[in-house]
Design a protein around this motif. Structure first.
Motif, mmCIF file in Angstrom:
data_model
loop_
_atom_site.group_PDB
_atom_site.id
_atom_site.type_symbol
_atom_site.label_atom_id
_atom_site.label_comp_id
_atom_site.label_asym_id
_atom_site.label_seq_id
_atom_site.Cartn_x
_atom_site.Cartn_y
_atom_site.Cartn_z
ATOM 1 N N GLU A 112 0.845 -1.185 0.000
ATOM 2 C CA GLU A 112 0.000 0.000 0.000
ATOM 3 C C GLU A 112 0.888 1.244 0.000
ATOM 4 O OE1 GLU A 112 -3.289 0.058 -0.285
ATOM 5 O OE2 GLU A 112 -3.266 -2.121 -0.433
ATOM 6 N N LYS A 113 0.403 2.297 -0.600
ATOM 7 C CA LYS A 113 1.167 3.540 -0.620
ATOM 8 C C LYS A 113 1.048 4.229 0.740
ATOM 9 C CE LYS A 113 1.054 4.514 -5.580
ATOM 10 N NZ LYS A 113 0.591 5.411 -6.648
ATOM 11 N N GLU A 114 2.179 4.472 1.359
ATOM 12 C CA GLU A 114 2.197 5.148 2.649
ATOM 13 C C GLU A 114 2.700 6.580 2.517
ATOM 14 O OE1 GLU A 114 4.394 2.672 5.351
ATOM 15 O OE2 GLU A 114 2.766 1.196 5.465
ATOM 16 N N ASN A 115 2.950 6.990 1.284
ATOM 17 C CA ASN A 115 3.381 8.352 0.986
ATOM 18 C C ASN A 115 2.448 8.931 -0.067
ATOM 19 O OD1 ASN A 115 5.754 6.495 1.595
ATOM 20 N ND2 ASN A 115 6.703 8.477 1.938
ATOM 21 N N PHE A 116 2.416 10.240 -0.161
ATOM 22 C CA PHE A 116 1.649 10.886 -1.217
ATOM 23 C C PHE A 116 2.419 10.836 -2.533
ATOM 24 C CE2 PHE A 116 -0.479 13.274 2.286
ATOM 25 C CZ PHE A 116 -1.772 12.901 1.978
ATOM 26 N N PHE A 117 1.668 10.698 -3.632
ATOM 27 C CA PHE A 117 2.249 10.739 -4.970
ATOM 28 C C PHE A 117 1.544 11.827 -5.773
ATOM 29 C CE2 PHE A 117 3.633 6.711 -3.441
ATOM 30 C CZ PHE A 117 4.756 6.348 -4.170
ATOM 31 N N TYR A 118 2.291 12.466 -6.653
ATOM 32 C CA TYR A 118 1.701 13.524 -7.468
ATOM 33 C C TYR A 118 2.460 13.644 -8.779
ATOM 34 C CZ TYR A 118 5.634 16.503 -6.058
ATOM 35 O OH TYR A 118 6.892 17.022 -5.849
ATOM 36 N N CYS A 119 1.819 14.274 -9.746
ATOM 37 C CA CYS A 119 2.446 14.558 -11.043
ATOM 38 C C CYS A 119 2.865 16.022 -11.051
ATOM 39 C CB CYS A 119 1.463 14.275 -12.182
ATOM 40 S SG CYS A 119 2.004 14.901 -13.800
ATOM 41 N N SER A 120 4.126 16.287 -11.325
ATOM 42 C CA SER A 120 4.631 17.662 -11.297
ATOM 43 C C SER A 120 3.944 18.539 -12.337
ATOM 44 C CB SER A 120 6.141 17.668 -11.515
ATOM 45 O OG SER A 120 6.482 17.073 -12.764
ATOM 46 N N GLU A 121 3.614 17.969 -13.499
ATOM 47 C CA GLU A 121 2.938 18.748 -14.547
ATOM 48 C C GLU A 121 1.501 19.059 -14.144
ATOM 49 O OE1 GLU A 121 4.289 20.105 -17.284
ATOM 50 O OE2 GLU A 121 6.173 19.394 -16.407
ATOM 51 N N CYS A 122 0.843 18.107 -13.505
ATOM 52 C CA CYS A 122 -0.526 18.349 -13.027
ATOM 53 C C CYS A 122 -0.541 19.470 -11.994
ATOM 54 C CB CYS A 122 -1.113 17.078 -12.409
ATOM 55 S SG CYS A 122 -1.590 15.802 -13.601
ATOM 56 N N VAL A 123 0.450 19.448 -11.091
ATOM 57 C CA VAL A 123 0.537 20.492 -10.059
ATOM 58 C C VAL A 123 0.706 21.867 -10.704
ATOM 59 C CG1 VAL A 123 2.015 21.400 -8.224
ATOM 60 C CG2 VAL A 123 1.346 18.997 -8.203
ATOM 61 N N LYS A 124 1.549 21.965 -11.725
ATOM 62 C CA LYS A 124 1.746 23.241 -12.415
ATOM 63 C C LYS A 124 0.440 23.728 -13.048
ATOM 64 C CE LYS A 124 6.612 22.420 -13.584
ATOM 65 N NZ LYS A 124 7.584 22.166 -14.691
ATOM 66 N N GLU A 125 -0.282 22.812 -13.702
ATOM 67 C CA GLU A 125 -1.549 23.184 -14.337
ATOM 68 C C GLU A 125 -2.578 23.618 -13.307
ATOM 69 O OE1 GLU A 125 -2.942 20.017 -16.794
ATOM 70 O OE2 GLU A 125 -1.367 20.258 -18.307
#
Length: 327
Positions: A112-125
């Protein structure tokens, strides 16, 4: 009843919604914000939070008729990832939360993921379009390591929020220093990109729960069509070879689903399908019929002799070799 609640963004997680509520209202304490929104005194709230959504709905439903328990379950939690594999049982946010936790604890061995994951391009948008960013629920699903929209590996926040719970909310930011991009070989990246797209099918389409018997029978029909169903004692090993041919070992190792190292295919029976993690169901569907969409929409029928009519094989009949056999 609330006087204010932020409008949800597409695919925003419940955790992220609560975090933005706290930020907009100037609430520093995570504990106080969750007490306000979910009436929980000692909150344990992670990125895949599901329970007590009914309480939130009762407090904000006056803002929109759209704000129902089903709306939040299907549009703002990871519920659609699990829904098809719950054997047709009735679902509420509480029952689903118990189901997911019990499966994590006892039968599934997908990390299971115990950390947050994100897309850097999505964050910029998101920052450009909204002036703020949020946690995308799909990126928190086990097995999703790539953003299918931007075709980029996700970033992992180096804070284990489950082993080190803190009394503040964590939100993505384009200048995050405590994160690193997930490192993937090219051949692994391309396959994980394909898998991410197939995971998203469940989030874009409301897929009803399938009974374990119906799901097993569909699997077995495709297994026979694949030409490996004639000798039951060899089905598991031959299916493992098909999976290895469809996905390479390196990718399956990332997902802890290499059938040479993990005997998860031994659960391929009506009684034990509940022990197969959803990401492994996705691997099976992609192996047996190219994609989740193709698999779910297909009505497989094993026809070893093709479609009729078939020739009469009785040399004493006047219809010998004529295609007159219809059944």
């Amino acid at each position: 009843m609330f006087g204010y609640f932020p409008q949800p963004y597409k695919n925003e997680s419940i955790y992220s919604l609560a975090a933005r509520y706290a930020s907009h209202m100037g609430i520093v304490s995570k504990r106080k914000a969750i007490k306000d929104t979910f009436d929980i005194v000692w909150p344990v709230m992670y990125e895949d939070y599901i329970a007590h959504i009914n309480i939130l709905v009762s407090k904000i439903k006056h803002f929109s008729n759209e704000y129902t328990e089903d709306y939040f379950l299907y549009d703002h939690t990871i519920f659609p990832f699990y829904a098809p594999f719950m054997n047709g049982r009735p679902v509420t946010s509480s029952s689903l939360d118990i189901y997911v936790k019990s499966r994590k604890r006892f039968t599934w061995d997908i990390p299971e993921k115990e950390n947050f994951f994100y897309c850097s391009e999505c964050v910029k948008e998101e920052l450009e379009n909204h002036g703020e960013c949020f946690w995308n629920r799909i990126f928190q699903v086990p097995g999703v390591m790539v953003c299918s929209k931007h075709k980029k590996a996700l970033f992992k926040l180096n804070i284990n929020i489950k082993k080190n719970p803190i009394n503040i909310f964590i939100m993505p930011d384009h200048n995050m220093n405590l994160s690193e991009e997930v490192e993937l070989e090219n051949k692994v990246f391309e396959i994980l990109l394909d898998i991410s797209g197939n995971v998203e099918y469940f989030f874009k389409n409301k897929v009803d729960a399938i009974s374990y018997r119906d799901l097993y029978e569909k699997y077995y029909e495709f297994i026979k069509i694949s030409g490996i169903g004639s000798q039951p004692i060899q089905i598991k090993s031959k299916l493992a070879n098909l999976i290895l041919a469809r996905f390479n070992e390196e990718t399956l190792d990332v997902l802890n689903s290499n059938p040479l190292k993990n005997d998860w295919l031994s659960h391929l029976s009506v009684e034990r399908l509940k022990n197969i993690h959803p990401i492994r169901h996705i691997l099976l569907m992609m192996t047996l019929n190219e994609s989740v969409e193709n698999f779910l929409n297909a009505t497989p029928q094993y026809q070893p002799f093709g479609t009729g009519p078939w020739p009469c094989m009785n040399p004493l009949s006047k219809h010998y070799l004529e295609e007159v056999i219809s059944n």
